[in-house]
Write a protein that holds these residues in place. Structure first.
Motif, short mmCIF file in Angstrom:
data_model
loop_
_atom_site.label_atom_id
_atom_site.label_comp_id
_atom_site.label_asym_id
_atom_site.label_seq_id
_atom_site.Cartn_x
_atom_site.Cartn_y
_atom_site.Cartn_z
N PRO A 83 49.70 47.05 32.28
CA PRO A 83 50.22 45.70 32.03
C PRO A 83 50.18 44.88 33.32
CG PRO A 83 51.72 47.39 31.18
CD PRO A 83 50.73 48.09 32.05
N VAL A 84 49.87 43.61 33.21
CA VAL A 84 49.84 42.76 34.40
C VAL A 84 51.19 42.75 35.09
CG1 VAL A 84 49.62 40.37 35.18
CG2 VAL A 84 47.94 41.32 33.61
N ALA A 85 52.26 42.81 34.31
CA ALA A 85 53.60 42.82 34.90
C ALA A 85 53.83 44.04 35.78
CB ALA A 85 54.66 42.77 33.79
N ASP A 86 53.10 45.13 35.52
CA ASP A 86 53.25 46.36 36.30
C ASP A 86 52.15 46.53 37.34
OD1 ASP A 86 55.51 47.19 34.91
OD2 ASP A 86 54.33 48.15 33.34
N LEU A 87 51.33 45.51 37.55
CA LEU A 87 50.20 45.64 38.45
C LEU A 87 50.61 46.10 39.85
CD1 LEU A 87 47.13 45.35 38.59
CD2 LEU A 87 47.44 42.94 39.21
N PRO A 88 51.71 45.60 40.44
CA PRO A 88 52.08 46.09 41.78
C PRO A 88 52.32 47.59 41.83
CG PRO A 88 53.26 44.06 41.29
CD PRO A 88 52.59 44.48 40.01
N VAL A 89 52.89 48.15 40.76
CA VAL A 89 53.19 49.59 40.74
C VAL A 89 51.91 50.39 40.85
CG1 VAL A 89 54.20 51.48 39.41
CG2 VAL A 89 55.27 49.21 39.37
N PHE A 90 50.88 49.99 40.08
CA PHE A 90 49.67 50.78 39.98
C PHE A 90 48.57 50.35 40.95
CE2 PHE A 90 51.76 51.23 35.83
CZ PHE A 90 51.87 52.61 35.79
N THR A 91 48.88 49.41 41.84
CA THR A 91 47.93 49.01 42.89
C THR A 91 48.61 49.18 44.25
OG1 THR A 91 48.58 46.68 42.56
CG2 THR A 91 46.60 47.46 41.44
N VAL A 208 36.24 40.06 39.43
CA VAL A 208 36.67 38.67 39.59
C VAL A 208 37.79 38.67 40.62
CG1 VAL A 208 38.40 38.82 37.73
CG2 VAL A 208 37.41 36.60 38.32
N LEU A 209 37.94 37.57 41.35
CA LEU A 209 39.08 37.45 42.25
C LEU A 209 40.36 37.39 41.44
CD1 LEU A 209 37.72 34.87 44.85
CD2 LEU A 209 38.02 37.33 45.18
N CYS A 210 41.35 38.18 41.82
CA CYS A 210 42.60 38.24 41.04
C CYS A 210 43.23 36.87 40.89
CB CYS A 210 43.59 39.19 41.71
SG CYS A 210 43.39 40.92 41.24
N ARG A 211 43.23 36.10 41.96
CA ARG A 211 43.92 34.80 41.88
C ARG A 211 43.21 33.85 40.92
NH1 ARG A 211 41.71 34.16 47.33
NH2 ARG A 211 40.01 32.63 47.31
N GLU A 212 41.89 34.04 40.74
CA GLU A 212 41.17 33.19 39.82
C GLU A 212 41.36 33.62 38.37
OE1 GLU A 212 37.10 32.96 41.03
OE2 GLU A 212 37.55 31.82 42.86
N ASP A 216 48.17 32.83 41.09
CA ASP A 216 48.80 33.35 42.30
C ASP A 216 49.80 34.43 41.93
OD1 ASP A 216 47.41 31.68 44.02
OD2 ASP A 216 48.87 30.05 43.81
N LEU A 217 49.61 35.60 42.51
CA LEU A 217 50.49 36.73 42.22
C LEU A 217 51.63 36.78 43.23
CD1 LEU A 217 47.76 39.43 41.55
CD2 LEU A 217 49.15 38.25 39.84
N PRO A 218 52.83 37.11 42.80
CA PRO A 218 53.93 37.24 43.76
C PRO A 218 53.67 38.39 44.72
CG PRO A 218 54.58 38.07 41.60
CD PRO A 218 53.25 37.41 41.42
N ALA A 219 54.22 38.27 45.92
CA ALA A 219 54.06 39.34 46.90
C ALA A 219 54.72 40.61 46.37
CB ALA A 219 54.69 38.92 48.23
N ALA A 220 54.13 41.75 46.73
CA ALA A 220 54.67 43.04 46.30
C ALA A 220 55.19 43.79 47.51
CB ALA A 220 53.59 43.86 45.60
N ASP A 221 56.38 44.35 47.38
CA ASP A 221 56.96 45.16 48.46
C ASP A 221 56.39 46.57 48.38
OD1 ASP A 221 59.41 47.24 49.12
OD2 ASP A 221 59.29 45.57 50.52
#
Length: 392
Positions: A83-91, A208-212, A216-221
Motif C-alpha cells: 500500500p502507498v500508505a505503507d511505502l516508508p516501511v517497505f522502502t 517513473v519518478l515517485c514524485r511525478e 510529494d511524499l512526506p519525509a520518512a524517519d
C-alpha cells in the motif's frame, strides 16, 4: 523460564496473520501485512486472490492505476506490491543505516565497484543525479533507463574509470559495466523513494519518478520505519529469530541490530525449537488463533511460504519439491500445511493444473481443491479448468 509454544499454535497464528484463516478486509490489509511479492510478474494476483476471495484482476489493476498500491523493490531487492500508505516501511525501512549493510541488498555490484574504485554511496549519488535528469517527465523500462543514465555518467568519470565503465561487464552479454551498476543502484534509489514502478505496460514494468507518480511524499524517519518493518515481520512470522529475519530481509545476521534492537523492549522470548522471539502484544493471539481450515493454491513465492523455519509447514522430505526457485511449482496448502505442489498450463481459455500430492488427499479436500482451481482460473482469465495428477 521461556513460554513453550507448539507447532500447531505457530501455524494457526501465522495463517491468521497472513489472512489465510479468514479473508482480509481489503487490498491494503492483505498487501500491507508483510508485502506481496510479485516474482514472477502476476504472482501477486494469485497471492492476493488467496486472501481476498472476491478479488478480480481488474480490481488489482485499478488499485495500481490509482496509486492505492505501488510496485516497488523491497526485501532482498525483490519486487513487492505494498500500500502507498505503507511505502516508508517497505522502502526506507529496508535500507540499512550503513553503507556496508546497504550493499548486502545488491551484493552483485560489489566486484564492479571494486573495479571502478567507487564506494557504493558514490555510485548511488552519481546514479541518483543521472536518473533524476533522464527520467523527468518520462516512463522508462530498466534497459533504456540504464543505458541513458550510464551514458550521462560516463563523461564525469576519470579516464581510467570511464574505460572500465564503458567496457563489457560480466552481468549480461554486450552490457557495459556502467549500465549494470546503474541497474543495481536503481534498487537503492527505489528504497530511497526516488523512483518506483508505474503500472505495467504489456510485458514491461516502466520506472517513473515517485514524485511525478505519487506527488510529494512526506519525509520518512529511518529508525521508525525500520522498527515497523521488524514488527510487520514478527506479526506474520513470529516466533522468530534474528537469523531468520536477516534471511527474509536480505542482510547478514550480524547486521540486524539496526532493526531488531529498536524494538527490544517490545519482545518476549518463547521456546520454539530453541529460543525465538514474539511481540509481547501478540502472545494472546498466539494462544488463541483458531486452527486454519481449507485449501489454498499459493504461488511459489507466496509470503506464507516465506517462513524461514520451513519444517513448520513442510515435511523436510518435501523441501526440495516446494522450495526450488522462481520458476518452481506453487504449493497446495491444506489446513495451513503444504500437502502438495501444482503447476499450471494455460491454453486459450483452458487452464490445466497438474497437482502432485505428498499424501493422498481426502474426497473433501479434493473437492475444495477443485473449487480453488476454478477460482484461480477465473483470476487468470480462463473459463475451463482441469485438475490432473501426474499419473492421470
Amino acid at each position: 523460564m521461556a513460554i513453550t509454544v507448539t507447532r500447531e499454535q505457530v501455524i494457526a497464528f501465522r495463517a491468521r496473520r497472513h489472512h489465510l484463516t479468514a479473508p482480509a478486509s481489503n487490498l491494503a490489509s492483505a498487501a500491507g501485512a508483510c508485502g506481496i511479492g510479485d516474482s514472477p510478474p502476476g504472482a501477486a494476483l494469485l497471492a492476493l486472490g488467496a486472501r481476498l476471495p472476491t478479488l478480480t484482476a481488474q480490481d488489482l489493476d485499478d488499485a495500481l492505476d490509482s496509486g492505492a498500491l505501488i510496485r516497488t523493490w523491497s526485501m532482498r531487492g525483490a519486487p513487492f506490491l505494498v500500500p502507498v500508505a505503507d511505502l516508508p516501511v517497505f522502502t526506507t525501512g529496508v535500507l540499512g543505516a550503513t553503507e556496508d549493510v546497504r550493499a548486502q541488498l545488491i551484493r552483485g555490484v560489489i566486484p564492479a565497484l571494486a573495479t571502478l574504485d567507487l564506494t557504493l554511496d558514490e555510485a548511488v549519488a552519481r546514479c541518483r543525479d543521472a536518473v533524476t535528469a533522464v527520467l523527468a517527465g518520462r516512463r522508462m523500462p530498466i534497459g533504456p533507463l540504464g543505458a541513458e543514465a550510464a551514458a550521462a555518467i560516463a563523461p564525469q568519470l576519470s579516464t581510467e574509470r570511464r574505460r572500465h565503465w564503458l567496457a563489457e561487464g560480466p552481468h549480461a552479454p554486450g552490457q557495459p559495466l556502467g549500465e549494470a551498476v546503474v541497474h543495481f543502484c536503481l534498487r537503492i534509489l527505489t528504497l530511497e523513494r526516488l523512483v518506483c514502478f508505474a503500472p505495467r505496460e504489456g510485458n514491461t514494468a516502466p520506472f517513473v519518478l515517485c514524485r511525478e507518480w505519487l506527488g510529494d511524499l512526506p519525509a520518512a524517519d529511518p529508525e521508525r520505519a525500520r522498527a515497523e518493518l521488524v514488527r510487520r515481520y514478527l506479526r506474520c512470522y513470529g516466533p522468530s529469530t534474528r537469523h531468520d529475519f536477516a534471511a527474509w530481509l536480505g542482510v547478514r545476521t550480524g547486521d540486524t541490530g539496526g532493526w531488531w534492537s529498536l524494538i527490544d523492549d517490545e519482545l518476549t522470548a518463547v521456546d520454539y525449537d530453541g529460543e525465538a522471539w514474539l511481540l509481547t502484544a501478540d502472545l494472546d493471539d498466539l494462544r488463541e488463533s483458531p486452527p486454519p481450515r481449507g485449501v489454498h493454491l499459493l504461488p511459489a513465492l507466496d509470503p506464507y511460504l516465506g517462513q524461514r523455519d520451513r519444517a513448520t509447514i513442510v515435511d523436510p522430505a518435501h523441501h526440495r519439491a516446494v522450495f526450488t526457485n522462481l520458476g518452481g511449482p506453487g504449493a497446495v496448502l491444506v489446513d495451513g500445511r503444504v500437502a502438495g505442489t501444482w503447476r499450471p498450463r494455460k491454453r486459450g481459455t483452458s487452464l490445466t493444473l497438474t497437482v502432485t500430492e505428498f499424501t493422498p488427499l481426502t474426497d473433501e479436500v479434493q473437492s475444495q481443491l477443485t473449487s480453488a482451481a476454478e477460482r484461480m482460473a477465473h483470476l487468470r482469465g480462463a473459463d475451463i479448468v482441469h485438475v490432473l495428477r501426474p499419473d492421470d
